[in-house]
Design a protein around this motif. Structure first.
Motif, PDB file in Angstrom:
ATOM      1  N   GLY A 644      -3.915  -6.069   3.488  1.00  0.00           N
ATOM      2  CA  GLY A 644      -4.232  -5.014   4.115  1.00  0.00           C
ATOM      3  C   GLY A 644      -3.024  -4.357   5.220  1.00  0.00           C
ATOM      4  O   GLY A 644      -3.208  -3.207   5.747  1.00  0.00           O
ATOM      5  N   ILE A 645      -2.426  -5.763   5.706  1.00  0.00           N
ATOM      6  CA  ILE A 645      -1.389  -5.259   6.720  1.00  0.00           C
ATOM      7  C   ILE A 645      -0.349  -4.337   6.137  1.00  0.00           C
ATOM      8  O   ILE A 645       0.298  -3.365   6.823  1.00  0.00           O
ATOM      9  CB  ILE A 645      -0.875  -6.478   7.397  1.00  0.00           C
ATOM     10  CG1 ILE A 645      -1.786  -7.198   7.996  1.00  0.00           C
ATOM     11  CG2 ILE A 645       0.314  -5.912   8.203  1.00  0.00           C
ATOM     12  CD1 ILE A 645      -2.518  -6.553   9.291  1.00  0.00           C
ATOM     13  N   ARG A 646      -0.064  -4.592   4.954  1.00  0.00           N
ATOM     14  CA  ARG A 646       1.040  -3.729   4.186  1.00  0.00           C
ATOM     15  C   ARG A 646       0.669  -2.128   3.960  1.00  0.00           C
ATOM     16  O   ARG A 646       1.194  -1.249   4.166  1.00  0.00           O
ATOM     17  CB  ARG A 646       1.195  -4.264   2.924  1.00  0.00           C
ATOM     18  CG  ARG A 646       2.333  -3.361   2.083  1.00  0.00           C
ATOM     19  CD  ARG A 646       2.903  -4.085   0.737  1.00  0.00           C
ATOM     20  NE  ARG A 646       3.918  -3.336   0.078  1.00  0.00           N
ATOM     21  CZ  ARG A 646       5.150  -3.331   0.513  1.00  0.00           C
ATOM     22  NH1 ARG A 646       5.747  -4.210   1.533  1.00  0.00           N
ATOM     23  NH2 ARG A 646       6.195  -2.627  -0.216  1.00  0.00           N
ATOM     24  N   GLY A 647      -0.742  -2.169   4.048  1.00  0.00           N
ATOM     25  CA  GLY A 647      -1.584  -0.723   3.856  1.00  0.00           C
ATOM     26  C   GLY A 647      -1.295   0.138   5.280  1.00  0.00           C
ATOM     27  O   GLY A 647      -1.091   1.107   5.439  1.00  0.00           O
ATOM     28  N   ILE A 648      -1.545  -1.031   6.273  1.00  0.00           N
ATOM     29  CA  ILE A 648      -1.339  -0.302   7.568  1.00  0.00           C
ATOM     30  C   ILE A 648      -0.027   0.091   8.073  1.00  0.00           C
ATOM     31  O   ILE A 648       0.222   1.053   8.403  1.00  0.00           O
ATOM     32  CB  ILE A 648      -1.717  -1.322   8.616  1.00  0.00           C
ATOM     33  CG1 ILE A 648      -3.213  -1.586   8.685  1.00  0.00           C
ATOM     34  CG2 ILE A 648      -1.419  -0.892  10.140  1.00  0.00           C
ATOM     35  CD1 ILE A 648      -3.688  -2.794   9.765  1.00  0.00           C
ATOM     36  N   SER A 649       0.821  -0.591   7.385  1.00  0.00           N
ATOM     37  CA  SER A 649       2.434  -0.263   7.572  1.00  0.00           C
ATOM     38  C   SER A 649       2.760   0.860   6.979  1.00  0.00           C
ATOM     39  O   SER A 649       3.242   1.900   7.353  1.00  0.00           O
ATOM     40  CB  SER A 649       3.239  -1.514   6.933  1.00  0.00           C
ATOM     41  OG  SER A 649       3.104  -2.625   7.773  1.00  0.00           O
ATOM     42  N   LEU A 650       2.075   1.068   5.713  1.00  0.00           N
ATOM     43  CA  LEU A 650       2.479   2.379   5.039  1.00  0.00           C
ATOM     44  C   LEU A 650       1.608   3.466   5.594  1.00  0.00           C
ATOM     45  O   LEU A 650       2.327   4.713   5.809  1.00  0.00           O
ATOM     46  CB  LEU A 650       1.848   2.147   3.499  1.00  0.00           C
ATOM     47  CG  LEU A 650       2.592   1.064   2.499  1.00  0.00           C
ATOM     48  CD1 LEU A 650       1.774   1.211   0.947  1.00  0.00           C
ATOM     49  CD2 LEU A 650       4.212   1.674   2.276  1.00  0.00           C
ATOM     50  N   SER A 651       0.566   3.449   6.023  1.00  0.00           N
ATOM     51  CA  SER A 651      -0.216   4.653   6.589  1.00  0.00           C
ATOM     52  C   SER A 651       0.485   4.826   8.242  1.00  0.00           C
ATOM     53  O   SER A 651       0.748   6.099   8.445  1.00  0.00           O
ATOM     54  CB  SER A 651      -1.687   3.925   7.012  1.00  0.00           C
ATOM     55  OG  SER A 651      -2.250   3.936   5.828  1.00  0.00           O
ATOM     56  N   ALA A 652       0.981   3.766   8.873  1.00  0.00           N
ATOM     57  CA  ALA A 652       1.735   3.976  10.116  1.00  0.00           C
ATOM     58  C   ALA A 652       3.170   4.605   9.969  1.00  0.00           C
ATOM     59  O   ALA A 652       3.473   5.710  10.467  1.00  0.00           O
ATOM     60  CB  ALA A 652       2.039   2.931  10.867  1.00  0.00           C
ATOM     61  N   ALA A 653       3.917   4.369   8.811  1.00  0.00           N
ATOM     62  CA  ALA A 653       4.983   4.902   8.358  1.00  0.00           C
ATOM     63  C   ALA A 653       4.953   6.417   8.035  1.00  0.00           C
ATOM     64  O   ALA A 653       5.711   7.338   8.320  1.00  0.00           O
ATOM     65  CB  ALA A 653       5.737   4.163   7.424  1.00  0.00           C
TER      66      ALA A 653
END
Length: 995
Positions: A644-653
């Motif tokens: 899910g951290i990758r999902g956070i990165s995508l959302s933040a980006a």
């Protein structure tokens, strides 16, 4: 059912009907048709190796099971891998339901040593209200964590590993490994806590005579040290025995699990039975008080100073304890003389109204007397301190946060059901129901125990941790029915069982982490015996557990494992909250009664309880987790677990890119975002690797960097070459430590490919504003004229796009990242005011270690009628406002110098005209190119516009004749005020460096 036939064209160009199977001979077509008829209708036969039929895929998914990693399962797995036996025993279908598979294991793991050894003391110290708040906070934390855990556990199959598996597959290997190690350490220290509780019950309540270091006759620190040494010796012996049992075989531990569970349940039922009995017939447990102080039970036989025997006054054992002789005229302790002896009932009963007295807390300092509220006490503050072997004293300094840290381990163990998901008949139904029901049951038991203990037991007895005022009885045992020994032996066996389970589960958790390979230095602990038993992991677990045994204090070990469990639960809540908020397509839990707000509340409670228990332990635990996280990030194996951290990165980006789209960047936030254009050879290797060194020196890892190249051809034919070129770019960027992105485009010609890169590089507001490209080599030779033509197009396109263009010449002469300049100058010839671009580039270079020791010099040109002194002052002020440290020099030019400059400029114009002719431009193109060069040279002699504002006047561009090939040039053409400006920067220091 219609058939699909494939028509192929043979080598002679005649079409013929072939079989539906590719790569098959004609002789075997009929046989294959009969074998596969109605089964496989795939057009490509080779796909069947990697793409199974839907029916077989559904069958494998429906029959998937993951049994717990016991000794039998390990042995079967080893045999299956080695292929030693051709026939395998059929795997039994899991048959455990909610009660046996989840509820009772959770009950057994949650109820533990704290309930029997510290719950009554916590109620006496913290009061009923304070203790109820502690229990409510801790139980609420585990309930919220159980809700999050149920959502994660019902989102797929959870094999053995519990929280480690959940977090690693939800938040990624870094978080999973860090929290998995914390969970392992928590389980290991829990084993030490259970062993210490077992030894405390054995040496204090069952066989005190077995103590190696005698406590009789010792006072204060000496008695405490003797007790701790006994705990260390016996704890080491018991730990060694338990580790041996686990090593011999887990099956013995599993067989005794039901016995240990029965001991826990019977002990709790005995307590409730004793509470009911106190309402009808309170037990007789007298407590002797002198004034309001509790007296040690071993210090008296009769709770009186003197007694009458045959009309004679006879002194008692209590008299001899406080006086120097048994004579009635002996000299006695002052407090003994001035206060009366009182005997009270230790357990007055649930109907006695003692609850009101025990409602509020009574925190004590170490060494304070246990005093009863409401009784008179006449104490002289100036009198010498009384002997500590006469009264019951507080053994530690108590406060609210200490109680939280000691109590929280009694609510852990909620992962027991999820760890056994492979044994469950319907895991997605049993895990939520069983876990939440177990937490509800234990929470009711804990909360009711707090109220019932406060309502049945006298306050001084509750605060008596080791029962020294009630003949050395276990305090909770004094309340039990039919006998205190039910609680004593029940708690003893339950702590032994819990310790064995901890020593069984912790090595397997470490083995699971080791076999995942995410922490390289732990791989040795993934090996074990032939049947898979984790021998090395067990050895490490016993060694870490020995650390807790050496601490030897149950009250000191409990907060340590509280930290690790709280951190584990915090990340379980975080994983659920992130998956819910990110709405990943794979997040489809069957358990629907969850919400991200509940998960965040649980996470906040866990974090708060960590610092409430012990802020320094919390910092240490978080530091350990952070170190493991960074170690896995840099050295661990890469795992594609869909975290899910990758999902956070995508959302933040996405959020950041949308914010960048709101408006152009402010001048203060401007920095060169560089698109580096490189070329590759036939082997797709970069031809100008030193260009990335210069990029690294300019960027220092900050801002946007895109390294792009183009491959000539079509996408269908040259896709493999583009991937190879992309890998080459990435490898070179890693070597030169350039942090950025690579981009490869395929185009019919290199000119269009470069144009596409300049146009479409970046995303949204995160786009490049500077293009860096090498000066074309051998441009005068006819066979290379197309290279220079492409270069001119890049110049034009960057000008139209209002981008800066950096053109280093002789890039091979530039310093690499490994070189260091110990001295030298970066010279900037500042002719036209460009907003500070020329000042910024040397400043950025000096941030890099290659250029750090070089000094910066600014040169500007003044004519004879200019005030050169004022110009220098204005330039110094301008640099001061730019916060740039540089030397300033004003060069005065005579008319002859201006003439020479004009002559050099003419030569440059002629050279460029020659270039244009060699490029075979059309008449219109040549006129446009000449016009752009003429515009850049407009105003050959600068005139003063406003007196006193010399630093802001537009100055004539100073250009020099064509430099020799061994010099290093960096051109910075900019478009400002609709005018094309070509900045030629001095050689030999990127911008220019002089030695």
């Amino acid at each position: 059912l219609s058939r699909v036939w494939c028509f192929c064209v043979s080598g002679d160009g005649n079409p013929k009907e072939s079989s539906p199977f590719i790569n098959s001979s004609a002789a075997s077509d009929a046989e294959k048709s009969q074998q596969y008829d109605g089964k496989n209708m795939a057009l490509f036969e080779e796909e069947m190796d990697t793409s199974p039929m839907v029916s077989s895929l559904l069958s494998s998914l429906a029959n998937y099971s993951n049994l717990p990693t016991g000794s039998k399962e390990h042995e079967e797995a080893e045999n299956n891998e080695e292929g030693a036996r051709p026939s395998k025993k059929p795997v039994k279908v899991p048959q455990l339901g909610t009660l046996m598979g989840v509820y009772l294991p959770c009950i057994q793991n949650i109820f533990g040593v704290i309930l029997f050894l510290r719950m009554t003391w916590m109620v006496g110290i913290g009061g009923v209200l304070g203790s109820f708040i502690i229990v409510f906070m801790c139980c609420s934390t585990t309930m919220l964590t159980a809700i999050s855990m149920s959502a994660i556990a019902t989102n797929g199959v959870v094999p053995a590993g519990g929280s480690y598996y959940m977090i690693s597959r939800s938040l990624g290997p870094e978080f999973g490994g860090a929290v998995g190690i914390c969970f392992y350490l928590g389980t290991t220290f829990a084993g030490a806590m259970y062993i210490l509780g077992c030894i405390e019950i054995l040496l204090i309540y069952i066989v005190p005579q077995a103590a190696i270091f005698k406590i009789e006759g010792l006072e204060g620190a000496e008695a405490e040290a003797a007790l701790l040494n006994n705990m260390r010796v016996y704890g080491t012996i018991v730990l060694s025995f338990m580790a041996l049992v686990v090593f011999v075989g887990v099956k013995y531990v599993n067989k005794l699990a039901l016995v240990f569970l029965a001991c826990v349940i019977l002990s709790i039922l005995a307590v409730y039975a004793g509470v009911i009995k106190t309402a009808l017939d309170p037990p007789v447990f007298p407590v002797c008080l002198l004034g309001n102080r509790t007296i040690l039970s071993k210090g008296y036989d009769i709770c009186a100073k003197v007694i009458e025997i045959d009309n004679d006054t006879v002194t008692t054992k209590l008299w001899r304890t406080f006086c120097d002789s048994d004579s009635i005229n002996a000299t006695c302790d002052d407090y003994f003389n001035t206060n009366n002896v009182t005997e009270i009932q230790g357990i007055p009963g649930v109907t006695s109204g003692i609850l009101a007295e025990n409602l509020f807390g009574n925190y004590l300092e170490k060494g304070m007397f246990l005093e009863k509220r409401g009784l008179p006490s006449d104490a002289d503050p100036d009198s010498p301190p009384a002997g500590s072997n006469r009264y019951v004293l507080a053994d530690i300094t108590s406060f609210f946060t200490l109680l939280v840290g000691i109590y929280f381990p009694s609510v852990t163990g909620i992962m027991a059901g999820s760890n056994r998901s492979g044994d469950l008949r319907d895991a997605q139904k049993s895990i939520p129901i069983g876990t939440i029901a177990a937490i509800t049951t234990t929470s009711i038991v804990y909360m009711s125990s707090v109220v019932l203990f406060g309502a049945c037991i006298e306050g001084v007895v509750l605060r008596d941790k080791f029962g020294e005022g009630v003949n050395g009885n276990l305090v909770i045992g004094t309340l039990a029915w039919p006998s205190p020994w039910v609680i004593v032996f029940g708690s003893f066996f339950s702590t032994c069982g819990a310790g064995l389970q901890s020593l069984t589960g912790a090595p397997r958790l470490l083995q699971a982490i080791s076999r995942d390979g995410i922490i390289p230095f732990l791989r040795v602990f993934g090996h074990g015996k032939a049947n898979g038993e984790p021998t090395w992991a067990l050895l490490l677990t016993a060694s870490i557990c020995e650390i807790g045994i050496i601490i030897a204090s149950l009250d000191a070990v409990a907060p340590i494992l509280s930290m690790f469990f709280l951190m584990c639960y915090m990340f379980v809540n975080l994983a659920c909250a992130l998956q819910t908020l990110l709405r990943t397509p794979n997040w489809r839990p069957r358990f629907k009664f969850y919400h991200w707000a509940l998960s965040f509340l649980g996470m906040s409670l866990c974090l708060s309880l960590m610092f409430i228990c012990s802020w320094y332990y919390a910092i240490v635990a978080m530091g350990i987790a952070t170190c493991i996280y960074k170690y896995i990030e840099f050295c661990g194996a890469e795992k594609e677990w869909g975290d899910g951290i990758r999902g956070i990165s995508l959302s933040a980006a996405r959020f950041a890119l949308m914010r960048l789209e709101e408006g152009p960047p402010h001048t203060k936030n401007w920095r060169p975002q560089i698109m580096v254009l490189v070329s590759v050879d036939a082997e797709q290797n970069v031809e100008q690797p030193r260009l990335l060194s210069l990029t690294n020196q300019l960027k220092a890892g900050k801002g946007l960097t895109i390294v792009g190249t183009s491959v000539q051809g079509t996408f269908l034919d040259n896709y493999v070459e583009s991937q190879r070129a992309d890998q080459s770019l990435r490898k070179l960027m890693e070597t030169e430590k350039v942090k950025g992105f690579s981009q490869v485009v395929i185009s019919s010609n290199l000119r269009d490919g470069t144009s596409h890169l300049v146009q479409v590089g970046g995303l949204g507001g995160l786009k490049h504003n500077t293009v860096m490209v090498c000066w074309p080599k051998n441009w005068k030779q006819p066979e290379y004229h197309q290279h220079f033509r492409n270069f001119i197009e890049v110049v034009r396109e960057t000008t139209v796009a209002s981008m800066a263009l950096l053109v280093p010449k002789n890039i091979h002469s530039y310093p690499s990242n490994g070189e260091r300049f110990t001295e030298g100058h970066i010279d900037v010839w500042w002719i036209v005011h460009d907003g500070g671009m020329l000042m910024l580039l040397p400043f950025l270079l000096r941030q890099h270690k290659v250029w750090r020791k070089c000094k910066m010099r600014i040169f500007t040109v003044a004519q004879m009628d200019d005030n050169s002194i004022q110009m220098k002052k204005d330039l110094i002020i301008f640099l001061y406002h730019l916060r740039i440290d540089a030397e300033v020099e004003v060069v005065e030019m005579h008319d002859s110098d201006v003439s020479a400059y004009t002559y050099e400029k003419t030569l440059v114009m002629e050279q460029r005209s020659q270039i244009l002719k060699q490029m075979h431009l059309t008449k219109n193109e040549r006129e446009r190119e000449i016009q752009s060069i003429t515009d850049s040279s407009r105003g050959s002699i600068r005139r003063k516009n406003q007196p006193g504002l010399r630093s802001q006047q537009s100055m004539e561009e100073a250009s020099v004749a064509e430099k020799p090939e061994d010099e290093v040039m960096l051109h910075v053409p900019l478009r400002r005020n609709d005018q094309f400006i070509d900045f030629s920067l001095s050689p030999l220091c990127a911008l220019a460096w002089a030695k």
